[in-house]
Design a protein around this motif. Sequence first.
Motif, PDB file in Angstrom:
ATOM      1  N   THR A   1       0.916  -0.926  -0.052  1.00 12.95           N
ATOM      2  CA  THR A   1       0.142  -0.320   0.187  1.00 12.95           C
ATOM      3  C   THR A   1       0.850   1.156  -0.060  1.00 12.95           C
ATOM      4  O   THR A   1       2.528   1.189   0.454  1.00 12.95           O
ATOM      5  CB  THR A   1      -1.057   0.538   1.734  1.00 12.95           C
TER       6      THR A   1
ATOM      7  N   ARG B   1       3.282   8.489  -8.121  1.00  8.07           N
ATOM      8  CA  ARG B   1       1.264   8.034  -8.009  1.00  8.07           C
ATOM      9  C   ARG B   1       1.233   9.270  -7.093  1.00  8.07           C
ATOM     10  O   ARG B   1       1.976  10.281  -6.542  1.00  8.07           O
ATOM     11  CB  ARG B   1       1.535   7.484  -6.994  1.00  8.07           C
ATOM     12  N   THR B   2       0.240   9.850  -7.458  1.00  6.43           N
ATOM     13  CA  THR B   2      -0.884  11.036  -7.088  1.00  6.43           C
ATOM     14  C   THR B   2      -2.043  10.231  -5.786  1.00  6.43           C
ATOM     15  O   THR B   2      -3.469  10.613  -5.286  1.00  6.43           O
ATOM     16  CB  THR B   2      -1.663  12.056  -8.120  1.00  6.43           C
ATOM     17  N   THR B   3      -1.998   9.433  -5.279  1.00  8.58           N
ATOM     18  CA  THR B   3      -2.857   8.467  -4.286  1.00  8.58           C
ATOM     19  C   THR B   3      -2.717   9.675  -2.870  1.00  8.58           C
ATOM     20  O   THR B   3      -1.911   9.538  -2.886  1.00  8.58           O
ATOM     21  CB  THR B   3      -2.323   6.814  -3.860  1.00  8.58           C
TER      22      THR B   3
END
Length: 355
Positions: free
Chosen positions: A171, A201-203
């Motif tokens: 995660t 990643r832009t999560t």
Amino acid sequence: MTLPDRMWAALRLNRSALEARARFYSAYARLKPGPFDLRDVAELFRHGPVEGTGARVVNLLGPEPHTLGERLQSVRKPGGRAEWVRPAETADALRNAAIAELLLGTRSGRSTLLQASQGYRHLGLPFGDFLMVAAAGDRARSIAAARLLESVLSGATTADAEPLGRSATATPAQLRYLLFAAAPAITDPRPPAADEPLARRTTPVGSTAQPFSTWWRLGNQLTRWERRAEQNRRDVARTVGELAEAHGRQLELAMADEYHWSSGRARVDLIDLDLAGAVAISARTMRRRSIRPWSFEQDFSGLSPLAGISIEIGLDLGRDDQAPDDYFTFDPQDPLPGPRDDAARRGGQRYTDHD
């Protein structure tokens, strides 16, 4: 240490409210599991009153527990509450208590933070390693985290990790904790983590829901001290400032709810532990490498007082390389130590030696 006056004024909180918040979460962490699970009780009464109890209120702790207890055992299902739930609740409660305590004084806050860290470690979560490295400069944990990070990024399986830990390392949130924990032990001037697709990643992650890429960038910056140390120092300061402003804005918004804010019950982290921990790690690494140390007035003076709170806490955490006397091997399944257990803690085994 406590916060500077300008930050206390901006925070608009009474110390008594913070003390009450710390006591609440510490007490919750020490609660013993109840004799019944509420879901079991709901299942027992799902089809109406239990035979022999009538329609009246049933006192589960009164004269009927023997009979009801047997029936509760009969309705329990194998897929009930997972064993990791209570240790996770305990670790979370200790983390929340530590946030309140850190605002009042570093010593007690650090101690509680380390108890929380070992609870998360028990669950196999890299967050526990990160807290250990941030709060106590645990060099052994940094080295272990660096090895695990290399394994994860190379796609190798982590057979020795707990099942929850194996899934957690996949995660975004836990991966960044692993990178932060590993940073002091990474000496490659061009770390392999920097070129991973993860860096794009832009999560949203963390208490302020900032992009994963921003946190990943900071983690990589914490490993790049071999060359152009002063330039990297400026890069770290910029990224830290960016994340600090996001937390400052979050605190400002939470203050709009004056009732919950004034009583210390706002649903927001008063300290961004991710940011404070990263600052502490950077401060220790810079000191070990004889790099010019942080100065809040020179490096972060443009930040608002609220934005500076987590940085100030991180700088204070990073001033001490050694674990406190109560850095003991903690099993979250065991009773937590009380205020009278200082002698026992001092005689306990330490988790690891430190540089």
